[in-house]
Design a protein around this motif. Structure first.
Motif, short mmCIF file in Angstrom:
data_model
loop_
_atom_site.label_atom_id
_atom_site.label_comp_id
_atom_site.label_asym_id
_atom_site.label_seq_id
_atom_site.Cartn_x
_atom_site.Cartn_y
_atom_site.Cartn_z
N GLN A 223 -9.90 31.93 17.82
CA GLN A 223 -9.75 33.38 17.84
C GLN A 223 -9.92 34.04 16.49
O GLN A 223 -10.23 35.23 16.41
N GLU A 225 -8.12 35.36 12.84
CA GLU A 225 -6.84 36.01 12.54
C GLU A 225 -6.44 36.99 13.64
O GLU A 225 -5.26 37.20 13.92
N SER A 226 -7.42 37.60 14.27
CA SER A 226 -7.18 38.49 15.40
C SER A 226 -8.45 38.55 16.22
O SER A 226 -9.54 38.18 15.74
N GLY A 280 -0.78 34.74 18.20
CA GLY A 280 -1.62 35.75 18.82
C GLY A 280 -2.46 35.30 19.98
O GLY A 280 -3.53 35.87 20.23
N SER A 282 -4.37 35.09 23.24
CA SER A 282 -4.85 36.23 24.02
C SER A 282 -4.24 36.27 25.42
O SER A 282 -4.05 37.34 25.98
N GLU A 403 -11.75 44.27 22.61
CA GLU A 403 -11.54 43.57 21.34
C GLU A 403 -12.63 42.54 21.08
O GLU A 403 -13.04 42.32 19.93
#
Length: 599
Positions: A223, A225-226, A280, A282, A403
């Protein structure tokens, strides 16, 4: 610009995709706006039918010539075009990928074109189970000739190298994106505390500490960092940990539906998920199992399957752990198929509509392996599920698409980045390094000129008869009980960990001819006791291919793996093991962390 990508230009010069074809850059089409604003605008434009389609994540088959499958599908009740354009489903778990990357990318782009023709042009998200290991399992993983080959997750755990996990994930991310896959139905971070469980090869083993370290590296690799346009979104599974299966059976099947906690360690199995949430992830997938005798914070947990379990999904995952991302159920909780009953454990008495309502009430956002949009629409129509409840989940589901940049460019344009020489070499090196040397009576390393006879595999320039060999290599699968009474049972290797007597007898026969190296493919622990005195050397492997093993046997220091779990001395010890307690065997032949080296 991509030959597939059709764009428009706003009066201020902004380039955008006119997804609804109205000649205006609407807010959801504006690449400059925050994701939350684009999501709100899109939801406001959707019909209830278009909303309902987002709640389902069924299988999709890929045509081997790059065409969307329209007829003759094995696991798709409708054609690809019907499912996208009439049911408005836009999340799919792909199976049977073409072996060539350019053909797989072509198929993906053609599927996106079908979505582009819908009223709002909502792009498709393609997901996959693991594709990079030696296993080929219709239910849990599959091979793809387009990608580099690596060991199973358990092999990554054996290497004890967090950086190797991150590098695998980075390369897999590149290869997925090369053909259009933007969602990974992994990592699998169940703690493999029951030695007989059929699904532990996809885990990082029974250690909460190691699994916690690996899951962060895995998510970072896939993924970043974001989430952004370079990411592959991960669906971490199986909440709240699927390892403590009663007698090691699996809840794909009615006889394996119970998860048990004789050691009282329900909360212990949550530890890797805390790390996944912090890193984080998803999405999160609950498992099929129904907890029996489980307690959290002094409260008994309802004995229904986790996907139906409001106390687990809303109470523990969302409220206690603070998770606000997508929750997608495991596959086929609602609809009986010609092959198997729905895995509605604990709520078998409910109708399909009742099961869907219960899943949404539990706090889930999406139903894996289902496409019963008509059932959900009937629940909205009769007032059981308010449309506002749909909007709550839609905000999470659509945010991920935005995103990932799918609304701005969903097309795959770099199939040449799959299976590069660098990726293949990296995977091969980890296949070699993950091997665990369990016994070596001075035989290894072999001389490069040694004549080798192989059973259960194939080595370059091997001899044809054991009598002609300097050394005999026997590759064995970990033992299991053959079952084929239900759909998918042959793929789930469960039951006793004892080798069949004919297997032991064959190794004994070969050992009378010459020195024997036994390699056991440890998809589960195995009782190696009857082989320990027969073999001159013993290796444990986790999806490494023949070439990797052949290289390791002649290369000093090549095998660097350490056992990620205990190997029992007997099945009696296995039967005494508490299903929820890590490394609980009281009589072991080789301990967790064991591994020899040779110079």
């Amino acid at each position: 610009m991509s030959e597939w990508l059709v764009t428009s230009q706003a009066p201020d010069g902004t380039v955008y995709r006119d997804l609804n074809g109205n000649g205006v850059m609407d807010p959801y089409e504006d690449p400059r706006l925050p994701v939350a604003q684009r999501v709100r605008d899109l939801i406001s434009r959707m019909t209830v039918e278009e909303k309902a389609g987002q709640f389902f994540h069924p299988m999709i088959e890929a045509g081997q010539d790059g065409s969307p499958v329209e007829t003759g599908a094995m696991l798709m009740p409708h054609s690809t075009s019907h499912t996208i354009q009439r049911q408005f489903i836009t999340h799919f778990n792909v199976i049977m990928l073409p072996g060539e990357a350019k053909v797989a990318a072509l198929w993906h782009n053609r599927v996106q074109k079908l979505a582009e023709q819908t009223r709002l042009g909502i792009p498709v998200t393609i997901s996959t189970d693991p594709c990079h290991s030696g296993g080929d399992n219709l239910a849990t993983s599959m091979l793809s000739g387009a990608f580099s080959r690596w060991p199973e997750a358990m092999g990554l755990a054996a290497l004890r190298d967090v950086d190797a996990v991150r590098e695998f994930a980075r390369i897999a991310r590149q290869e997925y994106r090369a053909i259009g896959i933007r969602s990974a139905l992994h990592p699998q971070i169940d703690l493999a505390t029951e030695p007989r469980w059929a699904r532990q090869s996809g885990t990082f083993g029974p250690s909460a500490e190691l699994t916690t370290a690996y899951v962060r590296a895995y998510l970072e690799g896939f993924q970043g960092e974001s989430l952004d346009a370079t990411s592959v979104a991960c669906m971490t599974k199986h909440f709240p940990g699927g390892g403590p299966q009663k007698d090691g059976e699996d809840p794909h099947f009615p006889y394996g539906r119970e998860q048990v906690y004789p050691g009282g360690l329900f909360d212990h199995h949550l530890q890797p998920f805390l790390e996944a949430i912090d890193a984080g992830t998803s999405a999160i997938m609950p498992y099929y199992g129904m907890p029996v005798g489980a307690v959290h914070k002094g409260r008994a947990i309802e004995e229904v399957g986790f996907g139906f379990n409001k106390g687990v999904i809303t109470g523990i995952l969302r409220e206690d752990l603070g998770y606000d991302g997508v929750v997608c159920t495991d596959w086929q909780l609602v609809t009986d198929s010609p092959y198997s009953p729905a895995r509605a454990w604990g709520v078998e008495h409910l109708s399909r509509a009742g099961r869907v309502a219960r899943i949404l009430d539990a706090g889930c956002d999406q139903l894996g392996g289902e496409e019963c949009t008509d059932v959900l629409l009937s629940l909205v129509e009769d007032g059981t599920v308010p449309e506002s409840r749909l909007d709550e989940s839609l905000a999470r589901l659509l945010a991920v698409k935005f995103e990932l940049g799918l609304f701005d460019d969903p097309y795959a344009e770099a199939p040449e980045r799959a299976g590069t020489p660098e990726a293949v070499t990296a995977g091969f090196d980890v296949q070699v390094g993950s091997l665990v040397l369990l016994k070596n009576d001075g035989l290894l390393p072999l001389a490069p000129t040694a004549r080798v006879y192989v059973e259960g595999g194939a080595f370059p320039e091997g001899v044809d008869r054991p009598e002609e060999a300097d050394v005999i290599v026997v590759r064995l699968d970990a033992p299991f009980e053959q079952r084929d009474g239900m759909f998918l049972e042959p793929y789930f290797h469960a039951g006793s960990l004892d080798f069949a007597e004919e297997t032991v007898a064959r190794v004994r026969e070969l050992a009378a001819i010459g020195p024997v190296i036994v390699d056991v493919k440890l998809e589960r622990p195995a009782v190696l006791t009857p082989l320990a005195d027969l073999a001159t050397a013993i290796v444990g492997s986790f999806g490494s291919g023949n070439a990797a093993l052949a290289h390791a046997l002649v290369a000093p220091g090549a095998m660097r793996g350490r056992l990620p779990f205990q190997l029992p001395r007997s099945m009696t010890a296995v039967e005494r093991n508490q299903a929820d307690v890590p490394n609980d065997l009281d009589d072991v032949l080789f301990p967790e962390g064991f591994g020899l080296e040779y110079k």
